[in-house]
Scaffold this motif. Structure first.
Motif, PDB file in Angstrom:
ATOM      1  N   LEU A 280       0.814  -1.224   0.000  1.00  0.00           N
ATOM      2  CA  LEU A 280       0.000   0.000   0.000  1.00  0.00           C
ATOM      3  C   LEU A 280       0.843   1.268   0.000  1.00  0.00           C
ATOM      4  O   LEU A 280       0.470   2.273  -0.600  1.00  0.00           O
ATOM      5  CB  LEU A 280      -0.895   0.034   1.247  1.00  0.00           C
ATOM      6  CG  LEU A 280      -2.293  -0.564   1.157  1.00  0.00           C
ATOM      7  CD1 LEU A 280      -3.018  -0.354   2.482  1.00  0.00           C
ATOM      8  CD2 LEU A 280      -3.105   0.054   0.029  1.00  0.00           C
ATOM      9  N   LEU A 352      -6.680  -0.486   8.863  1.00  0.00           N
ATOM     10  CA  LEU A 352      -6.647  -1.061   7.507  1.00  0.00           C
ATOM     11  C   LEU A 352      -6.375  -2.570   7.546  1.00  0.00           C
ATOM     12  O   LEU A 352      -6.891  -3.313   6.713  1.00  0.00           O
ATOM     13  CB  LEU A 352      -5.575  -0.366   6.652  1.00  0.00           C
ATOM     14  CG  LEU A 352      -5.830   1.098   6.292  1.00  0.00           C
ATOM     15  CD1 LEU A 352      -4.647   1.668   5.514  1.00  0.00           C
ATOM     16  CD2 LEU A 352      -7.114   1.260   5.488  1.00  0.00           C
ATOM     17  N   GLU A 355      -9.693  -3.950   8.014  1.00  0.00           N
ATOM     18  CA  GLU A 355     -10.543  -3.772   6.831  1.00  0.00           C
ATOM     19  C   GLU A 355     -10.170  -4.764   5.732  1.00  0.00           C
ATOM     20  O   GLU A 355     -11.040  -5.335   5.075  1.00  0.00           O
ATOM     21  CB  GLU A 355     -10.403  -2.330   6.309  1.00  0.00           C
ATOM     22  CG  GLU A 355     -11.258  -2.053   5.081  1.00  0.00           C
ATOM     23  CD  GLU A 355     -11.104  -0.629   4.558  1.00  0.00           C
ATOM     24  OE1 GLU A 355     -10.596   0.237   5.300  1.00  0.00           O
ATOM     25  OE2 GLU A 355     -11.488  -0.397   3.399  1.00  0.00           O
ATOM     26  N   HIS A 409      -9.449   8.808   7.915  1.00  0.00           N
ATOM     27  CA  HIS A 409     -10.568   8.069   7.327  1.00  0.00           C
ATOM     28  C   HIS A 409     -11.481   9.030   6.557  1.00  0.00           C
ATOM     29  O   HIS A 409     -11.937   8.725   5.456  1.00  0.00           O
ATOM     30  CB  HIS A 409     -11.333   7.372   8.457  1.00  0.00           C
ATOM     31  CG  HIS A 409     -12.202   6.243   8.003  1.00  0.00           C
ATOM     32  ND1 HIS A 409     -11.754   5.234   7.183  1.00  0.00           N
ATOM     33  CD2 HIS A 409     -13.508   5.953   8.265  1.00  0.00           C
ATOM     34  CE1 HIS A 409     -12.741   4.379   6.953  1.00  0.00           C
ATOM     35  NE2 HIS A 409     -13.818   4.794   7.596  1.00  0.00           N
ATOM     36  N   ARG A 412      -9.925  10.114   3.343  1.00  0.00           N
ATOM     37  CA  ARG A 412     -10.085   9.059   2.329  1.00  0.00           C
ATOM     38  C   ARG A 412     -11.482   9.132   1.709  1.00  0.00           C
ATOM     39  O   ARG A 412     -11.649   8.980   0.501  1.00  0.00           O
ATOM     40  CB  ARG A 412      -9.833   7.699   2.987  1.00  0.00           C
ATOM     41  CG  ARG A 412      -9.902   6.530   2.031  1.00  0.00           C
ATOM     42  CD  ARG A 412      -9.512   5.256   2.772  1.00  0.00           C
ATOM     43  NE  ARG A 412     -10.045   4.068   2.128  1.00  0.00           N
ATOM     44  CZ  ARG A 412     -10.219   2.906   2.746  1.00  0.00           C
ATOM     45  NH1 ARG A 412      -9.889   2.779   4.026  1.00  0.00           N
ATOM     46  NH2 ARG A 412     -10.708   1.874   2.105  1.00  0.00           N
ATOM     47  N   TRP A 413     -12.484   9.388   2.536  1.00  0.00           N
ATOM     48  CA  TRP A 413     -13.857   9.534   2.028  1.00  0.00           C
ATOM     49  C   TRP A 413     -13.960  10.740   1.094  1.00  0.00           C
ATOM     50  O   TRP A 413     -14.554  10.668   0.018  1.00  0.00           O
ATOM     51  CB  TRP A 413     -14.820   9.661   3.214  1.00  0.00           C
ATOM     52  CG  TRP A 413     -16.133  10.322   2.895  1.00  0.00           C
ATOM     53  CD1 TRP A 413     -16.564  11.527   3.344  1.00  0.00           C
ATOM     54  CD2 TRP A 413     -17.177   9.812   2.059  1.00  0.00           C
ATOM     55  NE1 TRP A 413     -17.802  11.812   2.843  1.00  0.00           N
ATOM     56  CE2 TRP A 413     -18.214  10.777   2.044  1.00  0.00           C
ATOM     57  CE3 TRP A 413     -17.342   8.645   1.310  1.00  0.00           C
ATOM     58  CZ2 TRP A 413     -19.389  10.612   1.325  1.00  0.00           C
ATOM     59  CZ3 TRP A 413     -18.519   8.481   0.583  1.00  0.00           C
ATOM     60  CH2 TRP A 413     -19.521   9.451   0.599  1.00  0.00           C
ATOM     61  N   GLY A 416     -11.423  10.034  -2.052  1.00  0.00           N
ATOM     62  CA  GLY A 416     -11.564   8.762  -2.774  1.00  0.00           C
ATOM     63  C   GLY A 416     -10.335   7.894  -2.580  1.00  0.00           C
ATOM     64  O   GLY A 416      -9.228   8.397  -2.371  1.00  0.00           O
ATOM     65  N   ASP A 417     -10.521   6.576  -2.656  1.00  0.00           N
ATOM     66  CA  ASP A 417      -9.423   5.637  -2.369  1.00  0.00           C
ATOM     67  C   ASP A 417      -8.186   5.910  -3.213  1.00  0.00           C
ATOM     68  O   ASP A 417      -7.071   5.971  -2.708  1.00  0.00           O
ATOM     69  CB  ASP A 417      -9.884   4.193  -2.629  1.00  0.00           C
ATOM     70  CG  ASP A 417     -10.585   3.614  -1.410  1.00  0.00           C
ATOM     71  OD1 ASP A 417     -10.950   4.408  -0.516  1.00  0.00           O
ATOM     72  OD2 ASP A 417     -10.765   2.386  -1.361  1.00  0.00           O
ATOM     73  N   SER A 418      -8.401   6.063  -4.505  1.00  0.00           N
ATOM     74  CA  SER A 418      -7.259   6.152  -5.411  1.00  0.00           C
ATOM     75  C   SER A 418      -6.408   7.388  -5.106  1.00  0.00           C
ATOM     76  O   SER A 418      -5.189   7.303  -4.937  1.00  0.00           O
ATOM     77  CB  SER A 418      -7.789   6.166  -6.848  1.00  0.00           C
ATOM     78  OG  SER A 418      -6.782   6.568  -7.705  1.00  0.00           O
ATOM     79  N   PHE A 421      -4.705   7.164  -1.387  1.00  0.00           N
ATOM     80  CA  PHE A 421      -3.505   6.334  -1.229  1.00  0.00           C
ATOM     81  C   PHE A 421      -2.352   6.862  -2.094  1.00  0.00           C
ATOM     82  O   PHE A 421      -1.195   6.806  -1.691  1.00  0.00           O
ATOM     83  CB  PHE A 421      -3.822   4.865  -1.528  1.00  0.00           C
ATOM     84  CG  PHE A 421      -4.639   4.225  -0.427  1.00  0.00           C
ATOM     85  CD1 PHE A 421      -4.082   3.990   0.822  1.00  0.00           C
ATOM     86  CD2 PHE A 421      -5.973   3.890  -0.621  1.00  0.00           C
ATOM     87  CE1 PHE A 421      -4.824   3.426   1.856  1.00  0.00           C
ATOM     88  CE2 PHE A 421      -6.723   3.323   0.408  1.00  0.00           C
ATOM     89  CZ  PHE A 421      -6.154   3.092   1.643  1.00  0.00           C
ATOM     90  N   SER A 451      -5.810  14.722  -5.394  1.00  0.00           N
ATOM     91  CA  SER A 451      -7.273  14.669  -5.544  1.00  0.00           C
ATOM     92  C   SER A 451      -7.830  15.841  -6.345  1.00  0.00           C
ATOM     93  O   SER A 451      -8.953  15.773  -6.840  1.00  0.00           O
ATOM     94  CB  SER A 451      -7.934  14.675  -4.160  1.00  0.00           C
ATOM     95  OG  SER A 451      -7.736  15.933  -3.523  1.00  0.00           O
ATOM     96  N   TRP A 544     -18.118   6.889   7.786  1.00  0.00           N
ATOM     97  CA  TRP A 544     -16.933   7.598   7.301  1.00  0.00           C
ATOM     98  C   TRP A 544     -16.655   8.842   8.134  1.00  0.00           C
ATOM     99  O   TRP A 544     -15.513   9.264   8.285  1.00  0.00           O
ATOM    100  CB  TRP A 544     -17.139   8.034   5.844  1.00  0.00           C
ATOM    101  CG  TRP A 544     -16.995   6.935   4.841  1.00  0.00           C
ATOM    102  CD1 TRP A 544     -18.004   6.302   4.170  1.00  0.00           C
ATOM    103  CD2 TRP A 544     -15.774   6.339   4.385  1.00  0.00           C
ATOM    104  NE1 TRP A 544     -17.481   5.348   3.336  1.00  0.00           N
ATOM    105  CE2 TRP A 544     -16.121   5.350   3.441  1.00  0.00           C
ATOM    106  CE3 TRP A 544     -14.426   6.543   4.685  1.00  0.00           C
ATOM    107  CZ2 TRP A 544     -15.163   4.571   2.793  1.00  0.00           C
ATOM    108  CZ3 TRP A 544     -13.466   5.764   4.038  1.00  0.00           C
ATOM    109  CH2 TRP A 544     -13.842   4.799   3.112  1.00  0.00           C
TER     110      TRP A 544
END
Ligand SMILES: [Zn+2]
Length: 638
Positions: A280, A352, A355, A409, A412-413, A416-418, A421, A451, A544
């Protein structure tokens, strides 16, 4: 690090051998310790005009005695002209001699936990040189220990160090700051034959002297002063070689003798977490040297660079300290105010592992997330960013750990994940941060870049601002018109309104769908065309957002409450303060139960005493000639 076990908040069993304990700090501080701590904290980040290249730390340690003999040689480059070199060094250590350019120095002052060495000829800027200090003494144990002599079974002695945040100077003369890492360090420890010394980096050799061994440890990775550490006891050493992306990584387990249970936990648990974090967040940052665990007598763990000291071998603790090798050691918080960049990430990476089901069963993800949220909610008036860095209590707590993780967290919301990270990987690999230091603004910059989202407001509200919001979602449906109103109260007045898009789940006999609503102010209303009958609405079903929430259907609503009335603090223990817009005239105030029954009624006052109520949810009804303004509020437990 992860802190002293005083109260076990929750225990998860994941694999049969892996148990994780989440603990909170309850170390007591005397006033005297606090004073000393504050003085040390003040001396940090004073520009000493030297840039440390290399420390050679030579120590004589017998785990049976709380005593140290040391010789520390600091190699440095001057960043300005220098006629006086200053090092952090506890008054409890005695200086035997000081050498500069191999000449014995007589002119030094050792006071206020500082050594000031007057150089017998000044150095110009950008000059390489070194200073050697020979010393001995009985180090104090401050903070989380600094230098501790103990026994792990009331028989076998151990000495370990834990310098975070201000304790390095208790056992060696150093530059304790958060802006300059030593580029390399030799740690050479001489101990009785039956004792083994473990430390950062690689064990280059062991010399056998008369009745002693000399362990020569060396690290060639940049290292912050507080991460330099050693431990000495009668360890058994077990070594393995892990394959990580076709690279070899040496793993060392320094275990108490015959401790096969913990050895197996250490062996079975570390590689899966290593591979997960590596996938990751990029390559294990110290791959050329090692990763290791060393048992020590402390309730939690400490992420010393390349060698975590472990008070137990629960899966959660192993994941947490390992995560610090990326977040804390490769990129180190650039001030103690920014400590959440270490601890929030280490806590979030542990989440994580739940998760993604890495050793921890995903079943426990919800419980771990709930724990993070509940502990964050227990601090309604404080921020993730630590304005007060004066004690370990104000630094190492639910705000930097759990609320820090909850903030990540939410980021991330939002992104977005991409992008999240990718932004975090970019932060770790930024050449101005990697193997150096970072502040909160650096993380913000990278997440904004990955982002394309402006995050000023987020950081202002959730990281620098205090507390959290409580939302009330009011809804009703007439034919195909779904009306939703979202109200927000803040637990602390430092934040006027928490901006956050909110996932909403709509459920009915023939429908189960999610929408995102982005209220711009408390009382913002949304009209949604929908052909199906809605039976229930869930506010942020996946949790979230670090917020408490209520969903109320069918209540008669007043429009745009917030523009007219501000209520704070909420939740509250003692009183509610009411601020009214100039055009609102309230005559009467009612306190109502959650069922709408009137508990008490009084004439309007701007401060309402609620201390007599039992803890729980209530409504306050502000009655004017024109309208009733009804708000939920929460009376906290005493
Ligand atoms: Zn930690």
């Amino acid at each position: 690090m992860k802190i002293l076990t005083c109260i076990s908040l929750l225990i998860f069993l994941s694999t049969p051998l892996v148990k994780s304990q989440e603990t909170i700090l309850c170390k007591q501080f005397t006033t005297e310790t606090k004073k000393a701590f504050t003085a040390k904290q003040k001396s940090i980040n004073i520009d000493r005009k030297i840039d440390i290249n290399y420390y050679r730390i030579e120590l004589h340690i017998d785990a049976k005695y709380k005593y140290i003999e040391g010789k520390v040689t600091a190699y440095f480059k001057t960043t300005d002209s220098l006629n006086k070199a200053i090092f952090d060094m506890s008054n409890h250590l005695q200086i035997d001699s000081v050498f500069f350019q191999n000449r014995f120095q007589t002119s030094f002052l050792h006071t206020n936990n500082l050594v000031e060495i007057k150089l017998d000829h000044p150095l110009s800027s950008n000059t390489y040189d070194s200073i050697q200090i020979v010393y001995s003494g009985i180090p104090l144990s401050t903070g989380f220990g600094s230098f501790v002599q103990d026994s792990y079974n009331e028989q076998d002695s151990i000495i370990w160090t834990l310098s975070q945040p201000y304790g390095a100077m208790e056992w060696w003369p150093c530059q304790n700051n958060l802006y300059d890492k030593a580029d390399s360090v030799d740690l050479i420890i001489t101990s009785p034959l039956n004792q083994i010394a473990a430390a950062n980096g690689l064990l280059k050799k062991i010399d056998t002297l008369n009745n002693e061994h000399r362990f020569h440890w060396k690290t060639n990775y940049p290292i912050a002063t507080y991460l330099i550490a050693f431990t000495v006891t009668n360890y058994e050493l077990f070594e393995e070689n892990y394959q990580l992306n076709n690279q070899n990584l040496l793993m060392q387990h320094f275990m108490y003798p015959d401790d096969s249970i913990n050895l197996n936990r250490s062996k079975n648990t570390t590689l899966p977490f290593l591979a997960f974090f590596d996938s990751l967040f990029g390559e294990y940052p110290f791959i050329q040297e090692k990763y290791g665990h060393a048992s020590f007598t402390f309730g939690g763990g400490m992420e010393h660079q390349t060698l975590s000291f472990m008070g137990n071998y629960g899966g959660g603790l192993i994941a947490h300290e390992l995560a610090h090798q990326w977040f804390g050691n490769k990129v180190t918080c650039g001030s103690w105010q920014d400590l959440w960049l270490n601890e929030g990430f280490a806590t979030y990476l542990t989440l994580l592992t739940y998760e993604f089901g890495i050793l921890h069963h995903p079943f426990y993800y919800d419980a771990y997330l709930k724990h993070i949220r509940q502990t964050s909610f227990s601090h309604p008036f404080q921020s993730v960013y630590r304005y007060d860095t004066s004690t370990v209590d104000t630094l190492f707590n639910h705000l930097t750990y759990q609320k820090g993780a909850a903030s990540l967290h939410m980021l991330r919301w939002l992104t977005g994940d991409s992008a999240f990270f990718q932004g975090v990987r970019n932060y770790l690999n930024d050449s101005s941060l990697a193997y150096g230091f970072a502040k909160t603004v650096d993380l913000q910059r990278h997440l904004e870049k990955s982002s394309g989202i402006q995050l000023d407001e987020f950081f202002k509200d959730w990281v620098y601002g205090k507390g959290f919001p409580t939302y009330t979602l009011l809804w009703s449906q007439t034919n195909n018109q779904l009306e939703i109103e979202i109200q927000q109260n803040q637990s602390d007045p430092s934040v006027y309104f928490f901006n956050m898009p909110i996932p909403i789940q709509l459920k009915g006999a023939n429908i189960d769908t999610s929408i995102i609503l982005n209220p711009r102010f408390s009382g913002d209303q949304f009209n949604i065309n929908i052909n199906e009958a809605i039976d229930s609405i869930l506010f942020d079903p996946k949790k979230w957002i670090l917020a408490k929430s209520d969903v109320i259907s069918g209540l008669k609503k007043e429009t745009n409450h917030e523009a007219k009335v501000i209520l704070y603090p909420n939740p509250t223990k003692y009183q509610l303060n009411i601020e009214l817009n100039y055009d609102v005239k309230i005559k009467t105030i009612q306190l109502m139960s959650i069922n709408g029954n009137v508990i008490s009624e009084q004439n309007y006052q701007s401060i309402i005493d609620v201390s007599h109520l039992n803890s729980g949810k209530y409504f306050i009804n502000l009655i004017s000639k024109e309208a009733n303004y009804i708000y939920p509020f929460v009376r906290l437990k005493d």
